[in-house]
Design an enzyme around this catalytic site. Structure first.
Site, PDB file in Angstrom:
ATOM      1  N   ASP A  11      -5.779  -2.226  -4.171  1.00 16.52           N
ATOM      2  CA  ASP A  11      -4.754  -2.443  -2.820  1.00 16.52           C
ATOM      3  C   ASP A  11      -3.635  -3.164  -3.944  1.00 16.52           C
ATOM      4  O   ASP A  11      -3.725  -3.358  -4.843  1.00 16.52           O
ATOM      5  CB  ASP A  11      -5.632  -3.549  -1.968  1.00 16.52           C
ATOM      6  CG  ASP A  11      -5.006  -3.508  -0.934  1.00 16.52           C
ATOM      7  OD1 ASP A  11      -5.526  -4.030  -0.006  1.00 16.52           O
ATOM      8  OD2 ASP A  11      -3.559  -2.384  -0.939  1.00 16.52           O
TER       9      ASP A  11
HETATM   10  C1  GLC Z   1      -1.509  -2.889   1.477  1.00 14.01           C
HETATM   11  C2  GLC Z   1      -2.881  -2.790   2.374  1.00 14.01           C
HETATM   12  C3  GLC Z   1      -4.076  -1.683   2.404  1.00 14.01           C
HETATM   13  C4  GLC Z   1      -2.900  -0.730   1.989  1.00 14.01           C
HETATM   14  C5  GLC Z   1      -1.756  -0.611   1.081  1.00 14.01           C
HETATM   15  C6  GLC Z   1      -0.482   0.138   1.222  1.00 14.01           C
HETATM   16  O1  GLC Z   1      -1.116  -4.346   1.540  1.00 14.01           O
HETATM   17  O2  GLC Z   1      -4.168  -4.023   1.870  1.00 14.01           O
HETATM   18  O3  GLC Z   1      -4.446  -1.168   3.209  1.00 14.01           O
HETATM   19  O4  GLC Z   1      -3.292   0.727   2.395  1.00 14.01           O
HETATM   20  O5  GLC Z   1      -1.732  -2.163   0.812  1.00 14.01           O
HETATM   21  O6  GLC Z   1       0.439   0.160   1.789  1.00 14.01           O
END
Ligand code: GLC
Length: 739
Positions: free
Chosen positions: A267
């Site tokens: 993430d």
């Molecule tokens: C965010 C989310 C994730 C997302 C990623 C990119 O913090 O937790 O679900 O795909 O970052 O935006």
């Protein structure tokens, strides 16, 4: 050249030509005809250490490097689970202001789960995958399948409810649909990301039974049945390690027990330690030095843990390339399945098919919670004036909520959908009723709506009541929205009650007009203290581009609602296990003391009646479910039992019923829920038509996870099968035993 040389050369040439199909002169890794694993090994051998390091971490906000020298392309990721995020600038969260990246917003995944129809998931995955493909994206950062543990979790709208079996059955076709486009689904957030408060660091303390029986199954199905090519580990910690580099979750379970051959993609901002990232199963690092929403260090890409710091550890001999080569193999496999897949379709965007898919899924996901006096469906022919009340009738919901926010070509609000549908057949009036969130902007995408209002709360109610008194029908659209503190990433809700004084508006309207419909637009359960004073209540979800059109079709009866709740609506928060015996939001640790007793499993154990139970959903027609038959009353190990029941549409119009099979283990060596969902079938039936719901029970359906043996086991003894139309509406029970 002496004679014998010429002769042997000619011989070699002859043999060469005669040796069957021409050996490809193309390097093996570039040759689509070669087996995937051989292509991976061939490419791996050719890569330098630096090239290997370069492809395992981001080079921009949403892309990772390819290998220029070998013609291996970059990999491009995109959010999100409900539609394709607008393009952002290379190293920014803000949108790049393209004019060619507006998309179709599909309904939120809670709505998809509420259809209880895997065919809807297949349709959804194919359509959203086509839009990702058209936008030249290789990895879709979705779907999300974190279990709905508490109604306070800001991101529940992005997930598929409280039951592991429902989420498992609904996530698999979505993944296959996306990946049929040559786009990887990246299933998230693995695992135990069931709250947003302290999401970057909270350490989840949960027993193995709850981990394996509740929180892992949907991810396991995604990998083993869906064949997901990517998994996104979560921000939080488990057993003290961040999930993005977690020995237990990523190496032992995901790659070890489940045999996952794809890539783990962190993430954004979830990686906190170089050595752990190297050794604990992370394959690609994205978004470091950001919080995954709205801030980040500039061009930090060489500073990433899996960038130069990792390379230094290898060059110093502290680490070998063993783990690196495994990461590179997984990234190459992902690349060959997507970016370098030359047989993939070309996708499409904003098509009528996609809008129809969004409308159909929405129509199958809306849940009719209550309909006394049959206020619904509203017969337009019998109405002179229809009053629509509430901010959620006019507020765009595709902008905001965090990373799943979208820039749509068009979003039909409920008021627009109703006005379009009614046309000049009746007068449609609107009253604001209350003021909630007048903003409408996320990452530079603006809804463009002016929701300003200067009347006082009292005046707004007085105006709405005055109008309601004169209307033939009143439809109130309320609930939550995508603002922080409502249904939004990064924050949890601060109250279970409806915000913005909506209860007062609803109660005043109920006084003023008995033909009142309340439509709750939300991704979470909410308290409904007025439930006995409102004749018709509908759960409307966040429905995307076609929200208003889909809701209008259901409200006026063109579509017969057939959604069923994917999570429990407790009367009050204390009825939810995370808020009675569990911890939420916890501190440094959050203890899931409730263990396996999540949602209806808790309600059954404590005999708590829900406001609306898991699996609940009404229809504009009626159904009769006959006494089921059971093929035998005892099952041998490895055997199976079949349960069938006739379902008849006894009403005057077509409709769909969801027959649910739950199973309970009467006596077990470890505590088990009273019953657990083990099957469901949605039958679409014309008026008067009958159909057969058929369930096959195998030994696997009887198993529980024995944390002492670390194994799934079924114990001999007596079981009960429940045929139901919700966790509380049990129509029949059938006893059988496992010999
Ligand atoms: C965010 C989310 C994730 C997302 C990623 C990119 O913090 O937790 O679900 O795909 O970052 O935006």
């Amino acid at each position: 050249m002496k004679f014998n040389h010429i002769f042997s050369f000619a011989l070699l040439l002859a043999v060469g030509c005669a040796s069957g199909p021409k050996e490809s002169i193309v390097a093996k890794y570039l040759d689509q005809r070669q087996p995937l694993e051989e292509r991976v090994e061939d490419a791996l051998q050719r890569m330098t250490l630096r090239e290997k390091i370069d492809i395992i971490h981001a080079q921009s906000k949403f892309s990772s490097a390819g290998v220029e020298r070998l013609g291996i392309p970059e990999l491009w990721c995109t959010d999100g689970p409900h539609g394709i995020r607008p393009e952002v600038l290379w190293d920014e969260w803000d949108q790049a202001k393209w004019t060619s990246d507006s998309c179709t917003a599909f309904p939120a995944l809670t709505c998809l789960a509420a259809t209880w129809n895997p065919q809807m998931s297949a349709t959804y995955g194919k359509a959203i995958g086509e839009e990702a493909r058209y936008r030249e994206k290789d990895v879709l950062l979705g779907p999300g399948v974190n279990i709905y543990r508490t109604p306070m979790n800001g991101r529940n709208f992005e997930y598929m409810g409280e039951d592991p079996m429902l989420a498992s059955k609904m996530v698999v076709p979505y993944i296959k649909g996306v990946q049929s486009n040559g786009v990887a689904a990246c299933v998230k957030h693995f695992a135990l990301n069931n709250q947003e408060i302290e999401r970057h660091g909270v350490n989840v303390v949960v027993d193995d039974r709850a981990l394996y029986e509740i929180y892992l199954p949907a991810f396991k199905a995604a990998v083993q049945e869906g064949g997901a090519w990517a998994i996104m580990p979560a921000y939080n910690r488990y057993k003290g390690q961040h999930c993005c580099h977690n020995q237990y979750l990523l190496n032992d379970i995901l790659k070890g027990e489940w045999g996952f051959d794809g890539a783990t993609i962190s993430d954004w901002g979830g990686v906190h330690d170089t050595k752990e990232a190297a050794l604990h199963g992370l394959d690609m690092e994205f978004g470091s030095w950001t919080n995954g929403l709205n801030w980040g260090a500039k061009n930090a890409y060489d500073m990433y843990h899996l960038a130069l710091p990792y390379m230094k550890m290898i060059e110093s001999g502290e680490l070998t390339t063993k783990e690196l080569d495994d990461k590179v193999r997984r990234v190459l496999r992902l690349n060959f399945r997507t970016a370098m897949n030359t047989s993939k379709p070309f996708g499409s965007m904003n098509t009528e098919e996609h809008l129809e898919a969004a409308r159909t899924i929405a129509g199958e996901g809306v849940v009719l919670l209550k309909n006394e006096g049959n206020v619904l469906p509203i017969n337009v022919e019998k109405c002179k004036t229809i009053l629509v009340v509430g901010e959620n009738a006019i507020k765009m919901m595709t902008v905001g909520g965090g990373s799943s926010s979208l820039k749509v070509r068009k979003e039909y609000t409920p008021l627009e959908g109703i006005a379009n549908y009614v046309g000049d057949k009746a007068k449609v009036e609107f009253q604001r009723g209350y003021v909630g969130d007048t903003t409408g902007e996320y990452n530079g995408v603006k809804s463009g709506q002016d929701l300003s209002e200067n009347r006082s709360a009292e005046q707004l109610i007085a105006d709405a009541v005055a109008a309601a008194r004169k209307a033939d029908a009143v439809i109130f659209f309320g609930g939550l929205n995508k603002k922080e503190g409502q249904d939004c990433e990064g924050v949890d809700r601060s109250e279970y009650a409806l915000p913005y004084g909506q209860n007062k508006v609803i109660e005043a309207l109920a006084e003023a007009n008995k033909n009142l419909v309340v439509v709750n637009i939300s991704g979470n359960a909410v308290a409904m203290p007025w439930v006995d004073r409102v004749p018709s209540i509908m759960q409307g979800w966040y429905l995307g581009s076609e929200a208003g059109n889909a809701l209008a079709r259901v409200i006026f009866g063109e579509v017969n609602p057939s959604g069923h709740l994917p999570f429990t609506f407790p009367v009050e928060l204390a009825d939810n296990s995370a808020h009675s015996v569990g911890e939420w939001p916890g501190g440094r640790d959050v203890r899931y003391t409730e263990g396996i007793f999540v949602g209806y499993r808790w309600a059954d154990k404590e005999q708590i009646k829900a406001l609306f139970p898991f699996g609940h959903g009404l229809s504009y027609t009626s159904f009769a479910i006959d006494e089921p038959t059971i093929s035998k009353h005892s099952m041998k190990a490895g055997g199976k039992i079949t349960i069938k029941c006739e379902v008849r549409n006894t009403g005057k119009r077509e409709g769909a019923e969801v027959v649910q099979l739950y199973i309970g283990d009467k006596v077990s060596s470890l505590p088990r829920p009273v019953k657990e969902l083990k099957g469901f079938q949605k039958l679409h039936l014309a008026a008067g038509q009958s159909g057969t719901a058929e369930f096959t029970i195998t030994e696997d359906d009887l198993k529980f996870f024995d944390d002492k043996q670390h194994a799934w086991i079924a114990e001999k003894g007596d079981f009960t099968a429940y045929i139901a139309t919700s966790a509380e509406d049990i129509l029949y029970t059938l006893d059988f035993s496992l010999k």
